[in-house]
Motif scaffolding. Structure first.
Motif, PDB file in Angstrom:
ATOM      1  N   ASN A   1       0.832  -1.208   0.000  1.00  0.00           N
ATOM      2  CA  ASN A   1       0.000   0.000   0.000  1.00  0.00           C
ATOM      3  C   ASN A   1       0.866   1.258   0.000  1.00  0.00           C
ATOM      4  O   ASN A   1       0.512   2.265  -0.628  1.00  0.00           O
ATOM      5  N   ALA A   2       1.993   1.216   0.701  1.00  0.00           N
ATOM      6  CA  ALA A   2       2.905   2.359   0.676  1.00  0.00           C
ATOM      7  C   ALA A   2       3.470   2.554  -0.729  1.00  0.00           C
ATOM      8  O   ALA A   2       3.638   3.695  -1.183  1.00  0.00           O
ATOM      9  N   SER A   3       3.760   1.462  -1.441  1.00  0.00           N
ATOM     10  CA  SER A   3       4.237   1.575  -2.825  1.00  0.00           C
ATOM     11  C   SER A   3       3.172   2.199  -3.716  1.00  0.00           C
ATOM     12  O   SER A   3       3.480   3.015  -4.592  1.00  0.00           O
ATOM     13  N   ILE A   4       1.929   1.814  -3.519  1.00  0.00           N
ATOM     14  CA  ILE A   4       0.829   2.406  -4.288  1.00  0.00           C
ATOM     15  C   ILE A   4       0.769   3.915  -4.038  1.00  0.00           C
ATOM     16  O   ILE A   4       0.632   4.720  -4.976  1.00  0.00           O
ATOM     17  N   LEU A   5       0.877   4.315  -2.775  1.00  0.00           N
ATOM     18  CA  LEU A   5       0.878   5.746  -2.451  1.00  0.00           C
ATOM     19  C   LEU A   5       2.039   6.450  -3.140  1.00  0.00           C
ATOM     20  O   LEU A   5       1.880   7.564  -3.662  1.00  0.00           O
ATOM     21  N   GLY A   6       3.202   5.803  -3.186  1.00  0.00           N
ATOM     22  CA  GLY A   6       4.359   6.398  -3.853  1.00  0.00           C
ATOM     23  C   GLY A   6       4.117   6.641  -5.330  1.00  0.00           C
ATOM     24  O   GLY A   6       4.478   7.701  -5.867  1.00  0.00           O
ATOM     25  N   THR A   7       3.500   5.687  -6.015  1.00  0.00           N
ATOM     26  CA  THR A   7       3.228   5.868  -7.448  1.00  0.00           C
ATOM     27  C   THR A   7       2.199   6.969  -7.685  1.00  0.00           C
ATOM     28  O   THR A   7       2.302   7.716  -8.658  1.00  0.00           O
ATOM     29  N   VAL A   8       1.212   7.075  -6.800  1.00  0.00           N
ATOM     30  CA  VAL A   8       0.219   8.155  -6.918  1.00  0.00           C
ATOM     31  C   VAL A   8       0.895   9.508  -6.762  1.00  0.00           C
ATOM     32  O   VAL A   8       0.631  10.455  -7.524  1.00  0.00           O
ATOM     33  N   LEU A   9       1.780   9.620  -5.766  1.00  0.00           N
ATOM     34  CA  LEU A   9       2.499  10.877  -5.566  1.00  0.00           C
ATOM     35  C   LEU A   9       3.353  11.225  -6.779  1.00  0.00           C
ATOM     36  O   LEU A   9       3.413  12.396  -7.199  1.00  0.00           O
ATOM     37  N   MET A  10       4.018  10.230  -7.360  1.00  0.00           N
ATOM     38  CA  MET A  10       4.839  10.499  -8.537  1.00  0.00           C
ATOM     39  C   MET A  10       3.998  11.020  -9.694  1.00  0.00           C
ATOM     40  O   MET A  10       4.382  11.969 -10.381  1.00  0.00           O
ATOM     41  N   GLY A  11       2.843  10.421  -9.934  1.00  0.00           N
ATOM     42  CA  GLY A  11       1.973  10.861 -11.023  1.00  0.00           C
ATOM     43  C   GLY A  11       1.461  12.273 -10.812  1.00  0.00           C
ATOM     44  O   GLY A  11       1.491  13.110 -11.730  1.00  0.00           O
ATOM     45  N   LEU A  12       0.989  12.553  -9.599  1.00  0.00           N
ATOM     46  CA  LEU A  12       0.490  13.900  -9.300  1.00  0.00           C
ATOM     47  C   LEU A  12       1.612  14.934  -9.399  1.00  0.00           C
ATOM     48  O   LEU A  12       1.409  16.047  -9.895  1.00  0.00           O
ATOM     49  N   GLY A  13       2.792  14.561  -8.930  1.00  0.00           N
ATOM     50  CA  GLY A  13       3.917  15.486  -9.004  1.00  0.00           C
ATOM     51  C   GLY A  13       4.323  15.798 -10.434  1.00  0.00           C
ATOM     52  O   GLY A  13       4.637  16.950 -10.764  1.00  0.00           O
ATOM     53  N   GLN A  14       4.312  14.783 -11.305  1.00  0.00           N
ATOM     54  CA  GLN A  14       4.655  15.010 -12.719  1.00  0.00           C
ATOM     55  C   GLN A  14       3.679  15.988 -13.366  1.00  0.00           C
ATOM     56  O   GLN A  14       4.080  16.890 -14.113  1.00  0.00           O
ATOM     57  N   LEU A  15       2.392  15.835 -13.088  1.00  0.00           N
ATOM     58  CA  LEU A  15       1.390  16.741 -13.669  1.00  0.00           C
ATOM     59  C   LEU A  15       1.552  18.159 -13.135  1.00  0.00           C
ATOM     60  O   LEU A  15       1.446  19.138 -13.893  1.00  0.00           O
ATOM     61  N   THR A  16       1.826  18.285 -11.826  1.00  0.00           N
ATOM     62  CA  THR A  16       2.010  19.609 -11.235  1.00  0.00           C
ATOM     63  C   THR A  16       3.258  20.282 -11.779  1.00  0.00           C
ATOM     64  O   THR A  16       3.267  21.494 -12.054  1.00  0.00           O
ATOM     65  N   LEU A  17       4.319  19.504 -11.944  1.00  0.00           N
ATOM     66  CA  LEU A  17       5.556  20.031 -12.508  1.00  0.00           C
ATOM     67  C   LEU A  17       5.311  20.612 -13.904  1.00  0.00           C
ATOM     68  O   LEU A  17       5.776  21.705 -14.226  1.00  0.00           O
ATOM     69  N   ALA A  18       4.565  19.883 -14.719  1.00  0.00           N
ATOM     70  CA  ALA A  18       4.394  20.274 -16.121  1.00  0.00           C
ATOM     71  C   ALA A  18       3.369  21.378 -16.305  1.00  0.00           C
ATOM     72  O   ALA A  18       3.563  22.272 -17.140  1.00  0.00           O
ATOM     73  N   TYR A  19       2.272  21.336 -15.544  1.00  0.00           N
ATOM     74  CA  TYR A  19       1.150  22.235 -15.829  1.00  0.00           C
ATOM     75  C   TYR A  19       0.862  23.230 -14.710  1.00  0.00           C
ATOM     76  O   TYR A  19      -0.124  23.974 -14.792  1.00  0.00           O
ATOM     77  N   GLY A  20       1.701  23.248 -13.669  1.00  0.00           N
ATOM     78  CA  GLY A  20       1.506  24.242 -12.623  1.00  0.00           C
ATOM     79  C   GLY A  20       1.629  25.649 -13.188  1.00  0.00           C
ATOM     80  O   GLY A  20       2.564  25.938 -13.944  1.00  0.00           O
ATOM     81  N   PRO A  21       0.699  26.560 -12.828  1.00  0.00           N
ATOM     82  CA  PRO A  21       0.705  27.908 -13.431  1.00  0.00           C
ATOM     83  C   PRO A  21       1.755  28.851 -12.860  1.00  0.00           C
ATOM     84  O   PRO A  21       1.870  29.988 -13.317  1.00  0.00           O
ATOM     85  N   ALA A  22       2.503  28.400 -11.859  1.00  0.00           N
ATOM     86  CA  ALA A  22       3.534  29.249 -11.265  1.00  0.00           C
ATOM     87  C   ALA A  22       4.795  28.419 -11.045  1.00  0.00           C
ATOM     88  O   ALA A  22       4.745  27.197 -10.917  1.00  0.00           O
ATOM     89  N   LEU A  23       5.931  29.117 -10.995  1.00  0.00           N
ATOM     90  CA  LEU A  23       7.202  28.425 -10.827  1.00  0.00           C
ATOM     91  C   LEU A  23       7.231  27.632  -9.525  1.00  0.00           C
ATOM     92  O   LEU A  23       7.720  26.496  -9.497  1.00  0.00           O
ATOM     93  N   TRP A  24       6.695  28.218  -8.452  1.00  0.00           N
ATOM     94  CA  TRP A  24       6.768  27.519  -7.157  1.00  0.00           C
ATOM     95  C   TRP A  24       5.964  26.225  -7.202  1.00  0.00           C
ATOM     96  O   TRP A  24       6.338  25.230  -6.548  1.00  0.00           O
ATOM     97  N   LEU A  25       4.873  26.202  -7.977  1.00  0.00           N
ATOM     98  CA  LEU A  25       4.098  24.969  -8.117  1.00  0.00           C
ATOM     99  C   LEU A  25       4.873  23.927  -8.909  1.00  0.00           C
ATOM    100  O   LEU A  25       4.838  22.729  -8.592  1.00  0.00           O
ATOM    101  N   SER A  26       5.577  24.366  -9.934  1.00  0.00           N
ATOM    102  CA  SER A  26       6.381  23.444 -10.718  1.00  0.00           C
ATOM    103  C   SER A  26       7.474  22.811  -9.859  1.00  0.00           C
ATOM    104  O   SER A  26       7.701  21.591  -9.915  1.00  0.00           O
ATOM    105  N   LEU A  27       8.120  23.633  -9.036  1.00  0.00           N
ATOM    106  CA  LEU A  27       9.175  23.109  -8.165  1.00  0.00           C
ATOM    107  C   LEU A  27       8.596  22.228  -7.062  1.00  0.00           C
ATOM    108  O   LEU A  27       9.208  21.229  -6.662  1.00  0.00           O
ATOM    109  N   LEU A  28       7.414  22.586  -6.573  1.00  0.00           N
ATOM    110  CA  LEU A  28       6.744  21.736  -5.583  1.00  0.00           C
ATOM    111  C   LEU A  28       6.424  20.371  -6.178  1.00  0.00           C
ATOM    112  O   LEU A  28       6.617  19.328  -5.535  1.00  0.00           O
TER     113      LEU A  28
END
Length: 432
Positions: free
Chosen positions: A299-326
């Motif tokens: 279950n922890a591995s599943i959470l890790g993959t979810v975080l990676m996916g959400l982070g990739q989307l935020t990195l690419a489409y975040g409307p501000a630099l701080w969101l991209s870095l987050l």
């Protein structure tokens, strides 16, 4: 059929007798020596690799041939990792660890002294063939820890790579100013020093020593080799391939993306990568193994993959630099959580007789993902600089689905290892 619990191993009894405080089956110094060995090996690579493209270009070759320098390493690693894992099950972890370190030192020295481009490529292939230090160290730590403490110690071991990534590239840039071949020579020296430490001071795994003191292994012919690897382990190997494939989008294109979209300078990009490495270190220190204990490793591995996916989307489409870095930091956090718990799962799927081979298969999956990833994300980046990260997020969503499907299979296999038929207790640790 009557069943009974597997009797405690001598090492487990020794750990309990000592209070079971550390969860280690060997003196504490052995664990920290393995960590030092992995850190020194990873630091050498982190120093050398950032300068390697410029060093290759010094031989007057085009960009495509520069790519061969990296492909030679990765392909030879994919081919040799399973074999080295199998060898560690036969001759022991310690010997494979220091021999591969010496082999890595030889390959790095060949790179630094290469008179031609093709000698450089061949030396990179030698280094890749010997790139089994992390996998062998994972196996060793799995051997010397109790089930309850394994995740904690594996997360500490994986931090050695994060620490090397945090400090290595900057050091590589500094020593590269002395000569483009100097980082490779330093890499060779560090590998050689780590090999000497392992050869002189590292004790052999107690699990392997106990097996060596027993009669010849009674393994069914049809259960030997790769066919002995359980389905659950192959599933986790697929997960690791997909995770590594996804992570290469960040590793390969973070710098050019942040420059193209936000105009970050090379120094700022370097600080961003250093921040990601620090995120991995902090996550492994305080989050990864704790999540595995609280939720269960799968279950922890599943959470890790979810975080990676959400982070990739935020990195690419975040409307501000701080969101991209987050988003970048979230990707690194998810990577740390998934990797630590996946390694722990693989160690629990293995037996004493095949742990080296199974752990090597996991590392092979990671290496294959690193080979395939840039071939996919590069063309997508040429179309749109955000597409590699969107594609990586989609890849992680598929990985999450695979992990959910594996949850029951993994749990059943681990449970089956706890119970064995009466009359077969002595043979159960010998075969899968």
């Amino acid at each position: 059929m009557a069943w009974k619990a597997v009797p405690a191993k001598p090492e487990d009894e020794a750990a309990k007798a000592s209070g079971g405080i550390t969860g280690l089956l060997v003196p504490t110094y052995a664990f920290w020596l393995v960590c030092l060995t992995v850190f020194v090996d990873a630091l050498g690579g982190a120093i050398a690799v950032p300068v390697l493209p410029f060093y290759a270009e010094a031989f007057d070759v085009n960009t495509a041939k520069v790519g061969l320098v990296f492909s030679a390493f990765n392909l030879s690693q994919v081919l040799c990792l399973p074999l080295l894992g199998r060898i560690s099950d036969i001759v022991g972890r310690r010997g494979v660890l220091y021999v591969t370190l010496f082999g890595g030192a030889l390959g790095a020295a060949g790179q630094g002294l290469a008179p031609t481009f093709w000698v450089l490529v061949a030396s990179r292939a030698v280094s890749g063939a010997c790139a089994a230090v992390t996998g062998t160290a994972n196996t060793y730590v799995s051997d010397i820890t109790t089930d309850e403490a394994r995740g904690r110690y594996l997360s500490l071991l994986l931090n050695c790579n994060g620490l090397a990534l945090a400090v290595g590239p900057g050091l590589g840039g500094l020593v590269g100013s002395l000569g483009l071949n100097v980082p490779a020579e330093i890499n060779g020296g560090l590998c050689f020093a780590a090999g000497v430490l392992a050869m002189l001071f590292l004790p052999e795994s107690p699990v392997f020593e106990r097996r060596g003191a027993q009669p010849a292994l009674k393994v069914e012919p049809q259960r030997s080799g790769l066919r002995s690897i359980p389905l659950a382990a192959w599933g986790v190997c697929l997960v690791e391939l997909m995770r590594a494939l996804s992570f290469t989008s960040l590793f390969a294109f973070f710098g050019v993306f942040e420059d193209a979209v936000w105009g970050l300078s090379p120094v700022s990009i370097g600080l961003g990568i250093c921040g990601g490495a620090c995120t991995i270190i902090a996550t492994n220190l305080w989050i990864s193994s704790q999540l595995g204990t609280a939720l269960g490793e799968i279950n922890a591995s599943i959470l890790g993959t979810v975080l990676m996916g959400l982070g990739q989307l935020t990195l690419a489409y975040g409307p501000a630099l701080w969101l991209s870095l987050l988003g970048t930091c979230v990707v690194y956090m998810g990577q740390a959580v998934e990797e630590t718990n996946a390694v722990t799962i693989m160690s629990k799927l293995a037996t004493d007789a095949n742990r080296g081979e199974i752990m090597a298969i996991q590392q092979t999956g990671i290496s294959m993902g690193r080979v395939i990833g840039p071939l996919i994300w590069g063309p997508l980046f040429d179309v749109n600089c955000r597409y590699p990260f969107a594609g990586a997020a989609f890849c992680m969503s598929l990985t999450t689905v695979v992990l959910v499907g594996l949850r029951t299979i993994v749990a059943r296999h681990i449970e089956d290892k706890q119970l064995i038929p009466m009359g077969e207790v002595d043979d159960a640790s010998q075969c899968i």
